[in-house]
Write an enzyme that holds these catalytic residues in place. Sequence first.
Site, PDB file in Angstrom:
ATOM      1  N   PRO A   2     -28.270 -39.599 -35.049  1.00 45.95           N
ATOM      2  CA  PRO A   2     -29.663 -39.196 -35.282  1.00 45.95           C
ATOM      3  C   PRO A   2     -30.667 -40.119 -34.603  1.00 45.95           C
ATOM      4  O   PRO A   2     -30.520 -41.332 -34.631  1.00 45.95           O
ATOM      5  CB  PRO A   2     -29.805 -39.272 -36.805  1.00 45.95           C
ATOM      6  CG  PRO A   2     -28.619 -39.971 -37.317  1.00 45.95           C
ATOM      7  CD  PRO A   2     -27.583 -40.038 -36.261  1.00 45.95           C
ATOM      8  N   GLU A   3     -31.644 -39.529 -33.965  1.00 45.83           N
ATOM      9  CA  GLU A   3     -32.793 -40.288 -33.480  1.00 45.83           C
ATOM     10  C   GLU A   3     -34.017 -39.773 -34.224  1.00 45.83           C
ATOM     11  O   GLU A   3     -33.899 -38.944 -35.127  1.00 45.83           O
ATOM     12  CB  GLU A   3     -32.917 -40.149 -31.965  1.00 45.83           C
ATOM     13  CG  GLU A   3     -31.749 -40.835 -31.246  1.00 45.83           C
ATOM     14  CD  GLU A   3     -32.098 -41.295 -29.837  1.00 45.83           C
ATOM     15  OE1 GLU A   3     -33.296 -41.504 -29.556  1.00 45.83           O
ATOM     16  OE2 GLU A   3     -31.185 -41.438 -29.022  1.00 45.83           O
ATOM     17  N   LYS A  56     -36.668 -44.225 -37.870  1.00 43.92           N
ATOM     18  CA  LYS A  56     -35.497 -43.460 -38.302  1.00 43.92           C
ATOM     19  C   LYS A  56     -35.208 -43.650 -39.793  1.00 43.92           C
ATOM     20  O   LYS A  56     -34.107 -43.347 -40.255  1.00 43.92           O
ATOM     21  CB  LYS A  56     -34.274 -43.900 -37.486  1.00 43.92           C
ATOM     22  CG  LYS A  56     -34.471 -43.754 -35.977  1.00 43.92           C
ATOM     23  CD  LYS A  56     -33.230 -44.203 -35.236  1.00 43.92           C
ATOM     24  CE  LYS A  56     -33.560 -44.757 -33.867  1.00 43.92           C
ATOM     25  NZ  LYS A  56     -32.405 -45.378 -33.219  1.00 43.92           N
ATOM     26  N   HIS A  90     -17.073 -34.402 -47.061  1.00 45.20           N
ATOM     27  CA  HIS A  90     -17.803 -35.613 -46.670  1.00 45.20           C
ATOM     28  C   HIS A  90     -19.197 -35.688 -47.278  1.00 45.20           C
ATOM     29  O   HIS A  90     -20.040 -36.433 -46.793  1.00 45.20           O
ATOM     30  CB  HIS A  90     -17.915 -35.744 -45.145  1.00 45.20           C
ATOM     31  CG  HIS A  90     -16.599 -35.694 -44.432  1.00 45.20           C
ATOM     32  ND1 HIS A  90     -15.598 -36.605 -44.664  1.00 45.20           N
ATOM     33  CD2 HIS A  90     -16.121 -34.841 -43.501  1.00 45.20           C
ATOM     34  CE1 HIS A  90     -14.554 -36.306 -43.913  1.00 45.20           C
ATOM     35  NE2 HIS A  90     -14.846 -35.232 -43.198  1.00 45.20           N
ATOM     36  N   ARG A 109     -18.776 -40.293 -41.200  1.00 39.65           N
ATOM     37  CA  ARG A 109     -18.360 -41.658 -40.846  1.00 39.65           C
ATOM     38  C   ARG A 109     -18.881 -42.714 -41.817  1.00 39.65           C
ATOM     39  O   ARG A 109     -18.586 -43.895 -41.657  1.00 39.65           O
ATOM     40  CB  ARG A 109     -18.763 -41.959 -39.403  1.00 39.65           C
ATOM     41  CG  ARG A 109     -17.995 -41.026 -38.450  1.00 39.65           C
ATOM     42  CD  ARG A 109     -18.201 -41.361 -37.014  1.00 39.65           C
ATOM     43  NE  ARG A 109     -17.755 -42.693 -36.671  1.00 39.65           N
ATOM     44  CZ  ARG A 109     -17.904 -43.219 -35.462  1.00 39.65           C
ATOM     45  NH1 ARG A 109     -18.470 -42.537 -34.508  1.00 39.65           N
ATOM     46  NH2 ARG A 109     -17.470 -44.444 -35.216  1.00 39.65           N
ATOM     47  N   ARG A 147     -43.448 -57.839 -22.999  1.00 39.33           N
ATOM     48  CA  ARG A 147     -42.286 -58.722 -23.114  1.00 39.33           C
ATOM     49  C   ARG A 147     -41.621 -58.834 -21.757  1.00 39.33           C
ATOM     50  O   ARG A 147     -41.653 -57.899 -20.963  1.00 39.33           O
ATOM     51  CB  ARG A 147     -41.271 -58.128 -24.092  1.00 39.33           C
ATOM     52  CG  ARG A 147     -41.921 -57.550 -25.326  1.00 39.33           C
ATOM     53  CD  ARG A 147     -40.911 -57.248 -26.362  1.00 39.33           C
ATOM     54  NE  ARG A 147     -40.224 -58.466 -26.741  1.00 39.33           N
ATOM     55  CZ  ARG A 147     -39.077 -58.500 -27.386  1.00 39.33           C
ATOM     56  NH1 ARG A 147     -38.473 -57.389 -27.707  1.00 39.33           N
ATOM     57  NH2 ARG A 147     -38.513 -59.656 -27.683  1.00 39.33           N
ATOM     58  N   ARG A 252     -25.613 -50.760 -23.540  1.00 38.30           N
ATOM     59  CA  ARG A 252     -25.807 -49.321 -23.717  1.00 38.30           C
ATOM     60  C   ARG A 252     -25.881 -48.652 -22.360  1.00 38.30           C
ATOM     61  O   ARG A 252     -26.380 -49.230 -21.393  1.00 38.30           O
ATOM     62  CB  ARG A 252     -27.119 -49.035 -24.472  1.00 38.30           C
ATOM     63  CG  ARG A 252     -27.315 -49.797 -25.766  1.00 38.30           C
ATOM     64  CD  ARG A 252     -26.419 -49.284 -26.878  1.00 38.30           C
ATOM     65  NE  ARG A 252     -26.652 -47.889 -27.205  1.00 38.30           N
ATOM     66  CZ  ARG A 252     -27.585 -47.459 -28.039  1.00 38.30           C
ATOM     67  NH1 ARG A 252     -28.387 -48.300 -28.636  1.00 38.30           N
ATOM     68  NH2 ARG A 252     -27.728 -46.167 -28.292  1.00 38.30           N
TER      69      ARG A 252
END
Length: 269
Positions: A2-3, A56, A90, A109, A147, A252
């Site tokens: 999920p985002e 999130k 689940h 999970r 940054r 990533r």
Amino acid sequence: MPELPEVEIAARHLRAALVDRGPICMLVPEPGQNGLLDAFAAGTPGALLSVRRHGKQLALDFEDGGTFRLHLGMTGRFEALNRGDEWPRHARFIWACEGEPRLAFVDPRRFARFGHRRGGHPSDDFAGLGPDALDSTLDEWCLALDRPLPVKPALLEQSRLAGVGNIYACEGLHGAGVDPRRPAHSLSRDTVEFLRLAVQRAMRATLEREADAPMRYLNEGGVPNPFRIYGREGEACAACGAAIERFKQAGRSTWWCPACQGGWTGHPE
Ligand SMILES: [Zn+2]
């Protein structure tokens, strides 16, 4: 995984199914697995008054003054239940109201995280997170990205900007034509604005596409890839036709089009 858009859709489902529906109760199919869920299920929280989302994270405010916090983890999602449905596999917990189970929280999970707050302030629920990526101003983005590290990993730091994950970082950088390797603080204010609008546009596109569909994630298999650059290594860039490439950044995968997004020479704009 999920985002932000998937979490926003979950928040909308929760509001539609549960807010202002009278007393809510939580059912736990497998008691003894999680003390917090067991304790919540044993309580009487009353009605669900509001569902808040930031980045999130979700926070559900109940009539008894308590707030239930939820992070969907890797695979968490809500499934609507109708009268007489079997509880899905689940399911970690089920929200019921008006005497009927309504929504199952399914988490194959089991990486979802739960919390409960009684007392304190609503802002405590989102402590440590930066401004929400979908609901934030150019000034907030300029501050978050001031940054020296490359802009792609800078976008993913939830403490600076909450809710951008790998998909929307790649989509936004491609949409704005920004080289993912560029130091974040080298972007001009105008470029940060292009990037902010591109990330938010990609998130809104998912919200519009998925709002009425059952929640699915790309890594479940069988789900067509709706994104312009994410997961499309070797395919032709939709904007210019050049081959999309992938490389690793801070552990990533970054998908990008060197033709649209390259050209960073190491000098600030
Ligand atoms: Zn391109």
